[in-house]
Design an enzyme around this catalytic site. Structure first.
Site, PDB file in Angstrom:
ATOM      1  N   LYS A 133       0.820  -1.217   0.000  1.00 51.82           N
ATOM      2  CA  LYS A 133       0.000   0.000   0.000  1.00 51.82           C
ATOM      3  C   LYS A 133       0.852   1.264   0.000  1.00 51.82           C
ATOM      4  O   LYS A 133       0.320   2.377  -0.160  1.00 51.82           O
ATOM      5  CB  LYS A 133      -0.933  -0.007   1.210  1.00 51.82           C
ATOM      6  CG  LYS A 133      -1.994  -1.099   1.131  1.00 51.82           C
ATOM      7  CD  LYS A 133      -2.837  -1.158   2.382  1.00 51.82           C
ATOM      8  CE  LYS A 133      -3.932  -2.210   2.260  1.00 51.82           C
ATOM      9  NZ  LYS A 133      -3.412  -3.575   2.060  1.00 51.82           N
ATOM     10  N   LYS A 184       3.599   4.642   5.401  1.00 52.99           N
ATOM     11  CA  LYS A 184       4.592   3.584   5.218  1.00 52.99           C
ATOM     12  C   LYS A 184       5.619   3.967   4.145  1.00 52.99           C
ATOM     13  O   LYS A 184       6.788   3.600   4.239  1.00 52.99           O
ATOM     14  CB  LYS A 184       3.896   2.265   4.847  1.00 52.99           C
ATOM     15  CG  LYS A 184       3.302   1.530   6.043  1.00 52.99           C
ATOM     16  CD  LYS A 184       4.400   1.035   6.972  1.00 52.99           C
ATOM     17  CE  LYS A 184       3.891   0.105   8.024  1.00 52.99           C
ATOM     18  NZ  LYS A 184       4.962  -0.422   8.888  1.00 52.99           N
ATOM     19  N   GLY A 194      -4.900 -14.366   7.425  1.00 54.26           N
ATOM     20  CA  GLY A 194      -5.050 -14.760   8.824  1.00 54.26           C
ATOM     21  C   GLY A 194      -4.516 -13.766   9.819  1.00 54.26           C
ATOM     22  O   GLY A 194      -4.620 -13.982  11.025  1.00 54.26           O
TER      23      GLY A 194
END
Length: 627
Positions: free
Chosen positions: A425, A437, A465
C-alpha cells in the site's frame, strides 16, 4: 527413536503361545509340502509314488524341521507382528523358503536318500503357500474382525474418497482399513495416471482422474475427500482443490512431503484444506543456514512483537538460537500470549518482554541503551486502512515518527541491521496508512546514507489470517450465517501467509547491505469475491443459497488493486528467486528532513491539513480533497 523402541517392546511382548502355534503350523507345512510335491510329480496319483520316495520324506522330515526353524528364526518370521505384516515380511518369507528348498539336495545327500529332480522346486512352492498363507491369513482375519467391530461401533460411517494412489494414499488407506477406531470407509481412489485406472489399491477401485471427482462423489455418496499428494506443490494442487470444493464435501489434506520422509503419513497428520492452499503458487523457501548465521548468538529486538507478523518473527527467531530476544509492544494481552508460548516451547531462551510505545522517545532510547540489540525488526505500526483514514494524525505519529525514533536509536547505539516491515500500500498510496509507510521507507533509506547500520525495508501484500485481515472477518461472518461483505466484485489483492511474510523478513535480514526495499514475487493477485466464495465452499456451504455475498462499495482510501513497485523502481534478483530488490528512488535528503520537521509539528498540533503535507513528501499519494 520412540517408535522404534515401541516396536521392539511389542516384539518382546509377542505371546509365547502364538510363536508355538506358528512353529506347529510350520512343522505341519513341511509335511504337507513334501506330500503334495510328490503328489504333483506323479500326476496326482498317490498309488504311483515310489516307496523309496515316501521313505526319503520321512528320513528328511526331522532335518527339514530343524533347518526351517533355524532359517525362519534368522529371518525373524516368528517375531514379526503379523497383524501389520507387509511386503517386507512376505519377502523375508520368500527368501527363507528359497533357502530351505535349495538345501533339499544337501539333506538327501546327508541322509543317503533320493527324491525326484523336480522335488526342491515344487517343495519350495508348496512350503511358501502354506507358511505365508498361515501368517497372512491371521492378518486377513484381524482386518475382517476390525471391519465388523467398526460397523458395530460406528453405525453411521463416513464415506471417503482418496485423491492420490501413491505411497501416501496407500498409507492412509492402510490405516483406515486396519483401525477399528476410525469411522471411515474408503469407497474409491482418484489418480491422474491413466495406467492406474481400473486397478485396485488395497482392494479399493482406482476409478479415474480428477475429472471423475464430481461424478464419483455422487455415485459413491462421498462425505469426505482426502488429498494424499504431499509431493505436489500449490500450483499443482490448486486445480484439484478447485474441483473438490465444488462438490460440497469436507476436504482434508496431507501437509507436505516431509511427512513421507519422516514416515509420519497417517490419518492424524491430515488437516482441513485452507484458503492458502488455493493461492496457486508455491510457498517461499528460505535458506535456513543463512538465517541462523546472522541471528544465532545475536541480541534481537522485535518491535510490535505481539502482533501477527511480530509474534511469528519471534517464534522463528527463537528457533535459531539468539543470544537474547527482546519483544517490545504496547498491547499487553497479545504480548503476554507470545511470552507464555515462547517460555513453554523454549525454556532456555533468554527472553525479555517490554511494554511501551515506539512514540515514546525516552522509552525507546532506554531500551537500546540497556540491551544494545544487534538486529532490529520493526513491525510496530497502525495498519488498518479505514481506521487510519479517520485518524490520519495518529497514523503519522505512530508509523512515521515511531519508525524515526526507533531508527535513530538504532543508529545511535550501533545496531548492525534494521529491518522495517512495509506494505504494497506504500506504492502510489491512496490512503494515509500507505502514505505513512512510504515515508517510513524514505526514512530508512535516508538514514542508511549516513549510518553504519544497514537499514532495509520489506514490502509485501496482504497477510492471510493476520489481525484485521479479510479471512478472519469472512470466517466470522460465515459462522454467523452471513452475509459475507465484499467491497466490490472487481477488487483484487496480493496475498501471502504469515509464515511466508516472516520468511521474507528473515531472508531480507540475511541479504541486507543497506538501503534496499525487498519485494516478494507474490504471483497473480486474487479476486476478493473469489476468496469469499472459496471460504464458503470450504466450509461445506453453498454460495447464495446457504451464505449470501453483499457488495458494500470501496471504503475510504481503498484501491481496486495493489501494486508492489512504483514506476521508477527497477527489480534486481536475489539468490532466492521469489525475493527481489527494488532500486531506491532518489530524493533530496536535506529537504526531506525539513519536511519531516514540519510534519511532526503538524501532527503534534493536530493540524487538520496534514494530508496535504504528506502529499508534499509523497507526490504519488492521492486522496479525496473533501476528506
Amino acid at each position: 527413536m520412540k517408535k522404534l523402541n515401541d516396536v521392539r517392546v511389542g516384539i518382546l511382548q509377542i505371546p509365547v503361545t502364538r510363536i508355538a502355534l506358528l512353529v506347529m503350523a510350520d512343522i505341519l507345512s513341511i509335511l504337507l509340502a513334501s506330500v503334495f510335491s510328490l503328489y504333483v510329480r506323479y500326476d496326482f496319483k498317490f498309488m504311483d509314488v515310489l516307496r523309496p520316495h515316501w521313505e526319503a520324506i520321512l528320513e528328511c522330515y526331522l532335518p527339514n524341521i530343524a533347518l526351517l526353524l533355524i532359517v525362519f528364526s534368522i529371518f525373524r518370521l516368528y517375531n514379526s507382528v503379523w497383524r501389520y505384516a507387509s511386503d517386507t515380511e512376505l519377502m523375508n518369507n520368500v527368501i527363507a523358503v528359497f533357502l530351505c528348498a535349495l538345501m533339499q539336495p544337501v539333506l538327501c545327500w546327508l541322509t543317503s536318500t533320493r527324491l525326484p529332480t523336480s522335488y526342491p522346486f515344487s517343495y519350495g512352492v508348496f512350503l511358501l503357500l502354506f507358511t505365508a498363507g498361515t501368517r497372512f491369513s491371521y492378518r486377513i482375519v484381524r482386518m475382517l474382525q476390525n471391519r465388523r467391530l467398526s460397523r458395530r461401533g460406528f453405525p453411521s460411517r463416513i464415506n471417503c474418497m482418496i485423491v492420490g494412489a501413491g505411497a501416501a494414499g496407500n498409507s492412509i488407506l492402510k490405516e483406515i482399513e486396519t483401525s477399528h477406531y476410525l469411522n471411515m470407509h474408503v469407497s474409491c481412489v482418484i489418480d491422474d495416471h491413466n495406467g492406474c485406472h481400473g486397478k485396485y489399491l488395497r482392494g479399493v477401485p482406482i476409478v479415474g482422474g480428477r475429472e471423475c471427482i464430481p461424478d464419483c462423489v455422487q455415485k459413491y455418496d462421498i462425505d469426505e475427500i482426502i488429498i494424499a499428494i504431499p509431493s505436489a506443490d500449490r500450483a499443482t494442487l490448486r486445480p484439484i482443490l478447485e474441483i473438490c470444493k465444488e462438490t460440497g464435501c469436507k476436504m482434508r489434506i496431507l501437509p507436505g512431503m516431509y511427512q513421507l520422509i519422516n514416515g509420519d503419513v497417517n490419518v492424524s497428520q491430515l488437516r482441513e484444506v485452507q484458503i492458502e492452499d488455493l493461492l496457486g503458487r508455491n510457498p517461499i523457501e528460505v535458506n535456513v543456514d543463512e538465517i541462523i548465521g546472522y541471528v544465532c548468538n545475536k541480541t534481537v529486538l522485535v518491535t510490535g512483537g505481539g502482533g501477527s507478523i511480530g509474534s511469528e518473527l519471534c517464534r522463528q527467531i527463537a528457533q535459531h538460537g539468539p543470544k537474547m530476544l527482546i519483544i517490545f509492544d504496547i498491547y499487553e494481552n497479545s504480548t503476554y500470549e507470545i511470552q507464555q508460548e515462547l517460555n513453554m516451547k523454549y525454556p532456555e531462551l533468554n527472553l525479555v518482554v517490554l511494554i511501551g510505545s515506539v512514540r515514546n522517545t525516552a522509552r525507546v532510547e532506554d531500551i537500546f541503551k540497556t540491551y544494545r540489540p544487534d538486529i532490529v525488526y520493526h513491525a510496530a505500526a497502525h495498519k488498518h486502512v479505514p481506521l487510519m483514514e479517520d485518524s490520519p494524525r495518529e497514523a503519522i505519529k505512530n508509523n512515521v515518527f515511531g519508525t524515526l525514533k526507533v531508527a535513530r536509536a538504532a543508529d545511535q547505539y550501533g545496531v548492525k541491521r534494521f529491518v522495517m516491515i512495509s506494505t504494497d500500500k506504500a506504492v502510489n498510496p491512496t490512503n494515509i496508512m500507505g502514505a505513512s509507510k512510504r515515508i517510513c521507507e524514505m526514512i530508512i533509506q535516508n538514514l542508511n546514507l549516513k549510518s553504519k547500520t544497514e537499514f532495509v525495508a520489506v514490502r509485501f501484500g496482504n497477510v492471510l489470517g493476520s489481525n484485521g485481515s479479510v479471512i478472519p472477518l469472512f470466517k466470522k461472518q460465515i459462522a454467523q450465517g452471513g452475509p459475507v461483505t465484499v467491497t466490490s466484485p472487481d477488487i483484487v489483492r496480493y496475498f501471502m501467509t504469515i509464515p511466508e511474510a516472516v520468511s521474507l523478513v528473515l531472508q531480507a535480514g540475511a541479504y541486507a547491505k543497506g538501503g534496499e526495499i525487498f519485494v516478494l514475487d507474490m504471483g497473480e493477485p486474487m479476486n476478493i469475491v473469489d476468496l469469499a466464495k472459496n471460504l464458503i465452499k470450504l466450509s461445506g456451504l453453498r454460495v447464495d443459497e446457504d451464505i449470501k455475498i453483499d457488495f458494500i462499495g470501496l471504503r475510504p482510501g481503498e484501491k481496486m488493486y495493489e501494486e508492489l513497485l512504483m514506476n521508477e523502481e527497477g527489480l534486481r534478483e536475489t539468490a532466492n528467486k521469489m525475493i527481489y530488490i527494488g532500486r531506491p528512488i532518489e530524493f533530496d535528503s536535506a529537504e526531506f528532513e525539513h519536511q519531516l520537521e514540519r510534519l511532526y509539528e503538524m501532527a503534534l498540533e493536530e493540524h487538520g491539513d496534514i494530508r496535504n503535507m504528506v502529499k508534499e513528501i509523497v507526490p504519488t499519494y492521492q486522496f479525496d480533497k473533501h476528506v
